[in-house]
Each structure stands twice: as C-alpha cells, then as structure tokens.
Write an enzyme that holds these catalytic residues in place. Sequence first.
Site, PDB file in Angstrom:
ATOM      1  N   SER A 134       1.123  -1.366  -0.097  1.00  0.00           N
ATOM      2  CA  SER A 134      -0.206  -0.133  -0.001  1.00  0.00           C
ATOM      3  C   SER A 134       0.908   1.164  -0.065  1.00  0.00           C
ATOM      4  CB  SER A 134      -0.747  -0.090   1.277  1.00  0.00           C
ATOM      5  OG  SER A 134      -1.496   1.208   1.546  1.00  0.00           O
ATOM      6  N   TYR A 190      -1.812  -0.449  10.445  1.00  0.00           N
ATOM      7  CA  TYR A 190      -2.002  -0.840   9.072  1.00  0.00           C
ATOM      8  C   TYR A 190      -0.760  -0.487   8.361  1.00  0.00           C
ATOM      9  CZ  TYR A 190      -3.299  -1.335   4.116  1.00  0.00           C
ATOM     10  OH  TYR A 190      -3.406  -1.689   2.808  1.00  0.00           O
TER      11      TYR A 190
END
Length: 277
Positions: free
Chosen positions: A134, A147
């Site tokens: 990501s 995250y």
Amino acid sequence: MSIWFVTGASRGLGAAIVREALDRGHGVIATARDASAVLAAYPDRPDGLLAVDADVTEPGQLAIAVEAGLARFGRIDVVVNNAGYGLVGAIEETSDRAARDLFDVNVFGVLNTLRATLPTLRDQRSGHVLNIGSVGGFATAPATGLYGASKFALEGISEALHGELAPLGVRVTIVEPGGFRTDFLGGSSLRTEPASIADYAEGAGPVREALVRYDGHQPGDPAKAARAVVDLTEVAEPPLRLQLGADAVERVEAKLELVRRELDQWREVALALSTSA
C-alpha cells in the site's frame, strides 16, 4: 501461459487480478478462506481456474493449496500475496489483540505463503513474487499507523527477498496502490478500533472521518490496476516497487521530498558522529 497463485482472491484487487490473468489465458490457483466465493464469479468454471480454500494464517492449508495447484498445472510462475485487511485507530487506542490479529494476516500470512510457494520457484529457477502492499506502507498517516506498520514490514521483507531470490532467477515486486474503488473501506476489509481517547480527536479524528467519506469515491479503477499488475510480469526488468494511482505517486513524492529536506538539514549532525582517526 503462466500459472498464478493468488491469495485473497475472492474480492477487491485480488479478484480483479484473477479475472485479468484468466482473460489473458493464464492459469490461476485462486485461494480464499471460502473458495466458493471465487467460484461464484465464474459459473462457467473456466479450465484455467482452480479455486482452493486457504486461510493464510494456516500453513497447512497453504501447503495443500500448493499441492493441488502443482497437481493441476505442474508449476507456479507468479505468486500474488494479496490477502490482507485494514485497521483504523490511533496507536494508543489500538488493542494488543487487534494489532496482533492484523500482523498475523498482513505480515505472517505473507511469510506463510512464501514458505509454501518459494520451494517451487527456487526449483524452477524462475518466477515472480508480487507483494501487494500500500502507499500507506511507504507514507502512513494518523489513525492508520498499525495498518501502515504492517505494510512497512512488507516493504522490508520484499527488499530483502529481492536480493535473496535474484541470483536464483526469481523476481520480486512490491505493489503500492493508492485508493481504488473496491470494498476495501467497507466492513469486510476494514476494522475500526473505538475512538476511546479524546486527546486524539484532533490528530486521528479527521482521518477516521475522511475514510468514511472516501468509501465508494476512490479515484482508482481496479480493472486498470489489475491490468498494470499483470503487465508487470511480462516485462524483462520489473521494478522493485510500483506505485498505482496518481494519489500514490503524490504521497511518495511528498515523503521523498520531506526525507531529502530533513537529511540535508541534519547532515552535519549525522556525519559528525564518525570516530576520528
């Protein structure tokens, strides 16, 4: 034709990658905790698709999936580590259980998948590992720190793996998507810790609120992302990193600029610490 092994293949970017690979005539071993969710998208049961139940936190299930794939296709050429989910919450607000559960899937699930698939790629002296990270694993933000940390870990794993596998003819790329219009920000792929500490309302609160508004309005097209991912496996010299989306490029450039500015500002302090002759 190449043979793909894809985790988290039942929805989102994983499902889009499976469809694109099949459309190009490749074979796909599509794994998910519930393989029937993969098959539901393909009522005609294409010959190139093998859907297998496999939870990435269960090494035994991954081993069975690899065995099934080799029995069907005889090889594995591309491994896509896509299974994962998001977590929202300020660092201090995030429980130990929530953090460990996240890392079990996003980090240790990748390690489990690599241990199951890499022996085949090493024996073949060929293959390509695609770790779906990501942009948040390169430049994270308040309320998404855990995250981001799981994806930062994936960056480190990928960098080391790149050097370890290159002499064996196996390539490694980490893909850093920005916002794509999948169900990632929905309840199936995003978990949210309660906003339990008022002091973090100013720092983490705006990001929490923005993510709710952003769901369904992400700028990225998943089908285009899947095409870019499959294209990546067809070039002679794939990159170590590939950003997907203008928002991802913008965030990476902003962080690189910040790091360069701070490095220049504090260079004398850093260099003055060497032991004198």
